[in-house]
Design a protein around this motif. Sequence first.
Motif, PDB file in Angstrom:
ATOM      1  N   THR A 111       0.820  -1.231   0.000  1.00  0.00           N
ATOM      2  CA  THR A 111       0.000   0.000   0.000  1.00  0.00           C
ATOM      3  C   THR A 111       0.850   1.276   0.000  1.00  0.00           C
ATOM      4  N   LEU A 112       2.160   1.112  -0.039  1.00  0.00           N
ATOM      5  CA  LEU A 112       3.032   2.292  -0.121  1.00  0.00           C
ATOM      6  C   LEU A 112       2.916   2.951  -1.497  1.00  0.00           C
ATOM      7  N   PRO A 113       3.263   4.232  -1.641  1.00  0.00           N
ATOM      8  CA  PRO A 113       3.308   4.860  -2.971  1.00  0.00           C
ATOM      9  C   PRO A 113       4.265   4.095  -3.884  1.00  0.00           C
ATOM     10  N   PHE A 114       3.931   4.040  -5.172  1.00  0.00           N
ATOM     11  CA  PHE A 114       4.708   3.212  -6.095  1.00  0.00           C
ATOM     12  C   PHE A 114       6.184   3.626  -6.155  1.00  0.00           C
ATOM     13  N   ASP A 115       6.470   4.905  -6.208  1.00  0.00           N
ATOM     14  CA  ASP A 115       7.861   5.366  -6.278  1.00  0.00           C
ATOM     15  C   ASP A 115       8.676   4.868  -5.092  1.00  0.00           C
ATOM     16  N   GLN A 116       8.042   4.876  -3.939  1.00  0.00           N
ATOM     17  CA  GLN A 116       8.734   4.408  -2.736  1.00  0.00           C
ATOM     18  C   GLN A 116       8.990   2.904  -2.800  1.00  0.00           C
ATOM     19  N   LYS A 117       7.992   2.168  -3.306  1.00  0.00           N
ATOM     20  CA  LYS A 117       8.162   0.713  -3.441  1.00  0.00           C
ATOM     21  C   LYS A 117       9.258   0.384  -4.438  1.00  0.00           C
ATOM     22  N   ALA A 118       9.289   1.080  -5.554  1.00  0.00           N
ATOM     23  CA  ALA A 118      10.306   0.838  -6.578  1.00  0.00           C
ATOM     24  C   ALA A 118      11.706   1.109  -6.033  1.00  0.00           C
ATOM     25  N   LYS A 119      11.830   2.137  -5.229  1.00  0.00           N
ATOM     26  CA  LYS A 119      13.124   2.486  -4.640  1.00  0.00           C
ATOM     27  C   LYS A 119      13.589   1.401  -3.672  1.00  0.00           C
ATOM     28  N   ILE A 120      12.680   0.938  -2.825  1.00  0.00           N
ATOM     29  CA  ILE A 120      13.013  -0.114  -1.862  1.00  0.00           C
ATOM     30  C   ILE A 120      13.393  -1.400  -2.586  1.00  0.00           C
ATOM     31  N   ALA A 121      12.614  -1.746  -3.619  1.00  0.00           N
ATOM     32  CA  ALA A 121      12.881  -2.974  -4.380  1.00  0.00           C
ATOM     33  C   ALA A 121      14.253  -2.917  -5.034  1.00  0.00           C
ATOM     34  N   HIS A 122      14.566  -1.797  -5.662  1.00  0.00           N
ATOM     35  CA  HIS A 122      15.862  -1.651  -6.335  1.00  0.00           C
ATOM     36  C   HIS A 122      17.007  -1.733  -5.322  1.00  0.00           C
ATOM     37  N   GLU A 123      16.818  -1.145  -4.167  1.00  0.00           N
ATOM     38  CA  GLU A 123      17.851  -1.148  -3.120  1.00  0.00           C
ATOM     39  C   GLU A 123      18.138  -2.573  -2.646  1.00  0.00           C
ATOM     40  N   ILE A 124      17.085  -3.343  -2.422  1.00  0.00           N
ATOM     41  CA  ILE A 124      17.259  -4.697  -1.909  1.00  0.00           C
ATOM     42  C   ILE A 124      17.844  -5.623  -2.973  1.00  0.00           C
ATOM     43  N   ILE A 125      17.347  -5.532  -4.192  1.00  0.00           N
ATOM     44  CA  ILE A 125      17.751  -6.470  -5.242  1.00  0.00           C
ATOM     45  C   ILE A 125      19.149  -6.192  -5.765  1.00  0.00           C
ATOM     46  N   ASN A 126      19.466  -4.939  -5.984  1.00  0.00           N
ATOM     47  CA  ASN A 126      20.721  -4.602  -6.666  1.00  0.00           C
ATOM     48  C   ASN A 126      21.811  -4.020  -5.767  1.00  0.00           C
ATOM     49  N   VAL A 127      21.466  -3.685  -4.523  1.00  0.00           N
ATOM     50  CA  VAL A 127      22.469  -3.055  -3.656  1.00  0.00           C
ATOM     51  C   VAL A 127      22.761  -3.911  -2.419  1.00  0.00           C
ATOM     52  N   THR A 128      21.805  -3.989  -1.522  1.00  0.00           N
ATOM     53  CA  THR A 128      22.064  -4.672  -0.246  1.00  0.00           C
ATOM     54  C   THR A 128      21.885  -6.189  -0.328  1.00  0.00           C
ATOM     55  N   GLU A 129      20.924  -6.653  -1.137  1.00  0.00           N
ATOM     56  CA  GLU A 129      20.543  -8.058  -1.212  1.00  0.00           C
ATOM     57  C   GLU A 129      20.137  -8.597   0.157  1.00  0.00           C
ATOM     58  N   LYS A 130      19.640  -7.729   1.006  1.00  0.00           N
ATOM     59  CA  LYS A 130      19.134  -8.102   2.318  1.00  0.00           C
ATOM     60  C   LYS A 130      17.609  -8.051   2.277  1.00  0.00           C
ATOM     61  N   TYR A 131      17.003  -9.224   2.314  1.00  0.00           N
ATOM     62  CA  TYR A 131      15.560  -9.313   2.138  1.00  0.00           C
ATOM     63  C   TYR A 131      14.854  -9.086   3.483  1.00  0.00           C
ATOM     64  N   SER A 132      14.803  -7.820   3.860  1.00  0.00           N
ATOM     65  CA  SER A 132      14.186  -7.451   5.135  1.00  0.00           C
ATOM     66  C   SER A 132      13.206  -6.303   4.905  1.00  0.00           C
ATOM     67  N   LEU A 133      11.945  -6.537   5.266  1.00  0.00           N
ATOM     68  CA  LEU A 133      10.901  -5.534   5.092  1.00  0.00           C
ATOM     69  C   LEU A 133       9.961  -5.566   6.295  1.00  0.00           C
ATOM     70  N   ASP A 134       9.259  -4.477   6.504  1.00  0.00           N
ATOM     71  CA  ASP A 134       8.292  -4.396   7.595  1.00  0.00           C
ATOM     72  C   ASP A 134       6.939  -4.926   7.124  1.00  0.00           C
ATOM     73  N   PHE A 135       6.590  -6.112   7.625  1.00  0.00           N
ATOM     74  CA  PHE A 135       5.297  -6.698   7.338  1.00  0.00           C
ATOM     75  C   PHE A 135       4.480  -6.777   8.624  1.00  0.00           C
ATOM     76  N   GLN A 136       3.255  -7.297   8.519  1.00  0.00           N
ATOM     77  CA  GLN A 136       2.368  -7.291   9.687  1.00  0.00           C
ATOM     78  C   GLN A 136       2.625  -8.441  10.658  1.00  0.00           C
ATOM     79  N   PHE A 137       2.734  -9.654  10.155  1.00  0.00           N
ATOM     80  CA  PHE A 137       2.768 -10.819  11.042  1.00  0.00           C
ATOM     81  C   PHE A 137       4.070 -11.619  10.944  1.00  0.00           C
ATOM     82  N   VAL A 138       4.488 -11.937   9.727  1.00  0.00           N
ATOM     83  CA  VAL A 138       5.701 -12.740   9.549  1.00  0.00           C
ATOM     84  C   VAL A 138       6.679 -11.970   8.669  1.00  0.00           C
ATOM     85  N   SER A 139       7.954 -12.299   8.792  1.00  0.00           N
ATOM     86  CA  SER A 139       8.996 -11.567   8.075  1.00  0.00           C
ATOM     87  C   SER A 139       9.043 -11.948   6.603  1.00  0.00           C
TER      88      SER A 139
END
Length: 396
Positions: A111-139
């Motif tokens: 439900t985040l704005p698309f630009d913000q989601k795209a930025k987070i996705a690019h950061e995780i996939i191509n930079v940090t490769e750390k699959y960590s996000l804030d979800f509701q119940f499980v990681s």
Amino acid sequence: MGIIFPLFGIFTSFILIYYLSSLNRSNAFLALFFLCCNVVVLIYYGLHYTQDPFWEGICFVHFLPLSYLLGPLLFYYVKTMVTDNHRLEKFDLLHLIPAVFILINCLPFTTLPFDQKAKIAHEIINVTEKYSLDFQFVSFESILVSRTLHLVAYCIFSLIYFNRHARKTKAVLGQLATNHQILKRWIYLLCGIQFIISSNSLLHMLTVVGINFDFQSDAYTQIFTSKQHYFAVAGGGFFLQNFFLFLFPKILYGNVSFNPQNGNSTIFNEFKSAIPKKRKHLEIDVEIEEELQIYLLTLPFTKKDFSLAQMSFDLKISERALSLYFNTVIGITFSQWRKKIRIDYAIELMNAGESKKITIEAISTKAGFASRSKFIDAFKEQVGITPSAYIKSIEI
């Protein structure tokens, strides 16, 4: 070139869908299963190979619930393929709970704005490769690992269900359907391919999220952290799955018959015989109607376990042809037809005076009903009154 694999699979899915209008309805679940499989591969390709923030934003997380549909769709296909009931029960919807749960769990990110989601996705996939996000119940890491375990479990569960149904059929009918071997080869192959793909995916995800094992070596880590290796196994596996389907033309076209196959049959002849042909429905329908009238004189429907499979064995007519006859000529399903003729037979017994000699429950048993309550409900639905009221009306 890798994108050709999932695109070919999506094309295969539409072939399955195209032949659903008059053939095996269980292929609807096979088509959806193939479609989801290849969409998953297409998403992975777009996520890791396009290097495009737009596609990364679209593909990242949004389609995670889709992975939790693969197992249930595989099971739905196996279940409806080996039974004469191509409709799901309410209980079967429980298999969809994990997908719904993951959908809700991912809402804080989706439900985040698309630009913000795209930025987070690019950061995780191509930079940090750390699959960590804030979800509701499980990681996020738990979801990536559990989705593959989920599919592995359904592969095993589907095979167990298939074999248990085969044993039950043999115990009830005294033999297996003549299409059992082709179904067995196909379902074992389908589940086997999925087991290999999901097992490889599991090892890949465990390595990516940093879960190590004592036996792990540098070579092991290098292989299972490689995106190229993962996509080669997943994409190649799904491609082989699509390709092998064309080696089972009777599965592809939903034309699995109970009639024994010619020992000299070739793959070309199987394709030729499996592809639906325009036929003179009137002639075939008349033949089925004539055989059915003679068959009903033996009162097969009075047995509690009377089914479309049993009728197919007895008449040596494929389930597909019988289902088509009931749906198009009679205008009702086999289950509705079976219930109707059982009620008609019960009425005959009552009119003949059987209700004076035996109880309503005994009449329901003689008509083939599994219980008194089901008989009363079916009788009231068809006749408009209860069996007791009907008996009183004919005694006046």
